[in-house]
Motif scaffolding. Structure first.
Motif, PDB file in Angstrom:
ATOM      1  N   GLY A 191       1.342 -33.437 -12.492  1.00  0.00           N
ATOM      2  CA  GLY A 191       2.297 -32.723 -13.336  1.00  0.00           C
ATOM      3  C   GLY A 191       1.739 -32.366 -14.696  1.00  0.00           C
ATOM      4  O   GLY A 191       2.498 -32.002 -15.596  1.00  0.00           O
ATOM      5  N   GLY A 192       0.422 -32.467 -14.875  1.00  0.00           N
ATOM      6  CA  GLY A 192      -0.202 -32.171 -16.163  1.00  0.00           C
ATOM      7  C   GLY A 192      -1.173 -31.013 -16.076  1.00  0.00           C
ATOM      8  O   GLY A 192      -1.373 -30.419 -15.022  1.00  0.00           O
ATOM      9  N   LYS A 193      -1.814 -30.726 -17.214  1.00  0.00           N
ATOM     10  CA  LYS A 193      -2.695 -29.556 -17.317  1.00  0.00           C
ATOM     11  C   LYS A 193      -4.176 -29.936 -17.199  1.00  0.00           C
ATOM     12  O   LYS A 193      -5.039 -29.200 -17.648  1.00  0.00           O
ATOM     13  N   ARG A 224      -7.978 -30.951 -20.870  1.00  0.00           N
ATOM     14  CA  ARG A 224      -7.381 -29.775 -20.217  1.00  0.00           C
ATOM     15  C   ARG A 224      -8.463 -29.031 -19.443  1.00  0.00           C
ATOM     16  O   ARG A 224      -9.555 -28.772 -19.951  1.00  0.00           O
ATOM     17  N   THR A 259      -0.254 -26.626 -13.300  1.00  0.00           N
ATOM     18  CA  THR A 259      -0.519 -28.038 -13.056  1.00  0.00           C
ATOM     19  C   THR A 259      -1.103 -28.214 -11.647  1.00  0.00           C
ATOM     20  O   THR A 259      -1.623 -27.277 -11.063  1.00  0.00           O
ATOM     21  N   GLN A 274      -7.462 -28.801  -7.570  1.00  0.00           N
ATOM     22  CA  GLN A 274      -6.208 -28.335  -8.179  1.00  0.00           C
ATOM     23  C   GLN A 274      -5.477 -27.513  -7.129  1.00  0.00           C
ATOM     24  O   GLN A 274      -5.841 -26.360  -6.863  1.00  0.00           O
TER      25      GLN A 274
END
Length: 394
Positions: free
Chosen positions: A107-109, A126, A135, A153
Motif C-alpha cells: 500500500g506504499g510508494k 520511493r 502502489t 510491482q
C-alpha cells in the motif's frame, strides 16, 4: 473520572493487573474485553500461565483500544523488537551484506529500509515507476553475484532493479504479464523468473541484458517459484493447487504435479537433501516432497492460511508464517485471532516451537547467518524481529 480501556490479547486468557490487583472486565465482546480505569497515566501488566509477563505504560482516555501479545516462556525464539512500517508490508528481506532489513509496501510508494538490530531509523525509498504514484510492491529477490536486488510491482506489471549497496534504482523491466508477484533466479543468476498472477504465466528475463526472453503459460494462477541447479523450475499454482514443473533449458513445461486441490502459495528447496516444501493456504498444510521423484512424502497441518516459508541453510528448521483465520466479511479486515510463526524440524517433520505474530503475519525471511528471523504483520503495518540462535542450543 473513569475512562474505558478495550483490549484483546493473545493468548485470550491473559489477565490484566494494576500493581497486585487483578482487574475484572465490565464487558466482553468476542475476543475483546472492556475495563473501567481512572483517566490518566497507568502502568498495567498482562499475565498468563506459560507466558512471560508484559508491563506497559499508557494514557487512559475516554475510550482507548489496544491489542497485545505475550511471549511463550518456553519458546527458544527471543523477540528483539518491533517497529512500524509503511502501509501493508508484504515481503521482507535481510540485506545480503548490510545490517539492514528491506520491506515491500503493497500500500506504499516503494520499500522501507530499517537498520538491524536497532530497528531505527526507518526510511521509505520511493521507487518511481512508469506510472507515477502507484502502489503495489510485492516481493524481493537478491542477486548477490550481480550486486542487485529486484522488486516486483504488481500494479504496474514491472520489476525494478536496485543496486544492492546503494539501493539506487538502475533499471526497470516490463514483464509482459499481469500482476507480477514472486521473483526467483538460478544459481548462476543467468535468468530471473517472475510469476504473473492475473495472466497465468511465468516471465523469463535474461539478467545481463534485462530483456524478456520468454513468457511461459502455466496451468493455473502462479505464486511461489523455486529453481534447482539441475534445471527444473517449480511453480506453485494458487489455483487449482498443483505444481507445474518447467525445464529451464527449453522453457517448456515438463509436467504438472497433482498436489491439489488447494491454494499453493510458497515453496522452498533443500537440494542437498533432495527435499522440497510447499505451503497451501486453502488446506492449512505444509507438504514435504522428494525432488528425485516429485512425489509427496508427508503432509502437516499447521493452521489457517499458511503463507511464507523460510529454511535454514543447514535444512534443519523450516519456518512458516500463519496468517490466522480471516475476518468473515473481508480478509483485509482484522480477523478473530492473531497469526503465528511456526518452527518445523524437517527431520521429524513436526512442529517444535512457535510464537504469536499480530494481524496477518505474511512476509518472512532469515538473516544470511541464520541468527535472526524477521516477519511482517500485514494489517498492522508492523515488523517483528526474533533471535533464533537458541534453537541450536542443547
Amino acid at each position: 473520572e473513569q475512562g474505558r480501556l478495550t483490549i484483546r490479547t493473545f493468548p485470550p486468557e491473559a489477565e490484566l493487573y494494576r500493581g497486585e490487583e487483578r482487574l475484572l472486565p465490565i464487558e466482553r465482546r468476542a475476543e475483546w474485553r472492556t475495563y473501567l480505569l481512572p483517566k490518566g497515566f497507568q502502568v498495567l501488566t498482562l499475565k498468563a500461565a506459560g507466558y512471560q509477563e508484559k508491563k506497559f505504560h499508557l494514557e487512559v482516555s475516554s475510550s482507548l483500544e489496544i491489542e497485545e501479545k505475550l511471549e511463550r516462556a518456553d519458546s527458544k525464539l527471543r523477540l528483539l523488537g518491533e517497529t512500524p512500517t509503511g502501509r501493508w508490508p508484504k515481503g521482507v528481506l535481510f540485506h545480503p551484506d548490510q545490517p539492514v532489513l528491506l520491506v515491500t509496501l503493497l500500500g506504499g510508494k516503494g520499500i522501507d529500509r530499517i537498520q538491524v538490530p536497532s530497528l531505527t531509523p526507518r526510511e521509505t525509498i520511493r521507487l518511481e515507476s512508469s506510472k507515477q504514484e502507484v502502489t503495489g510492491f510485492v516481493e524481493f529477490c537478491s542477486f548477490p553475484k550481480r550486486g542487485e536486488i529486484w522488486v516486483s510491482q504488481m500494479l504496474t506489471n514491472e520489476v525494478h532493479i536496485l543496486e544492492a549497496q546503494t539501493l539506487q534504482k538502475v533499471g526497470t523491466v516490463q514483464v509482459r504479464g499481469v500482476w507480477p508477484k514472486v521473483i526467483c533466479t538460478d544459481g548462476e543468476e543467468r535468468y530471473a523468473y517472475v510469476s504473473n498472477w492475473e495472466s497465468r504465466s511465468v516471465t523469463v528475463i535474461e539478467t545481463a541484458t534485462r530483456n524478456v526472453v520468454q513468457v511461459i503459460p502455466v496451468t493455473g494462477i502462479p505464486r511461489g517459484l523455486a529453481v534447482t541447479c539441475r534445471g527444473k523450475l517449480y511453480v506453485c499454482l494458487y489455483e487449482p493447487g498443483d505444481l507445474d514443473v518447467i525445464d529451464t533449458k527449453t522453457f517448456a513445461k515438463i509436467k504438472t504435479l497433482p498436489f491439489g486441490p488447494g491454494a499453493k502459495r510458497h515453496i522452498v528447496l533443500d537440494e542437498e537433501k533432495e527435499m522440497g516444501y510447499v505451503s497451501d493456504m486453502a488446506t492449512g498444510r505444509i507438504t514435504k516432497f522428494s525432488l528425485q521423484t516429485d512425489q509427496p512424502l508427508a503432509s502437516l497441518w499447521v493452521g489457517s492460511n499458511p503463507n511464507t516459508l523460510a529454511l535454514t541453510k543447514d535444512g534443519r528448521y523450516l519456518f512458516v508464517s500463519i496468517r490466522g483465520r480471516n475476518n468473515p466479511e473481508d480478509y483485509q479486515k482484522k480477523g478473530p485471532e492473531f497469526g503465528k510463526i511456526l518452527v518445523i524440524e524437517t527431520k521429524t517433520f513436526q512442529i517444535v516451537d512457535w510464537v504469536w505474530g499480530r494481524n496477518q503475519p505474511t512476509g518472512l525471511n532469515l538473516s544470511p547467518d541464520d541468527r535472526f528471523l524477521a516477519f511482517t504483520d500485514f494489517l498492522d503495518d508492523n515488523l517483528e524481529v526474533y533471535d533464533i540462535t537458541r534453537l541450536y542450543e542443547p
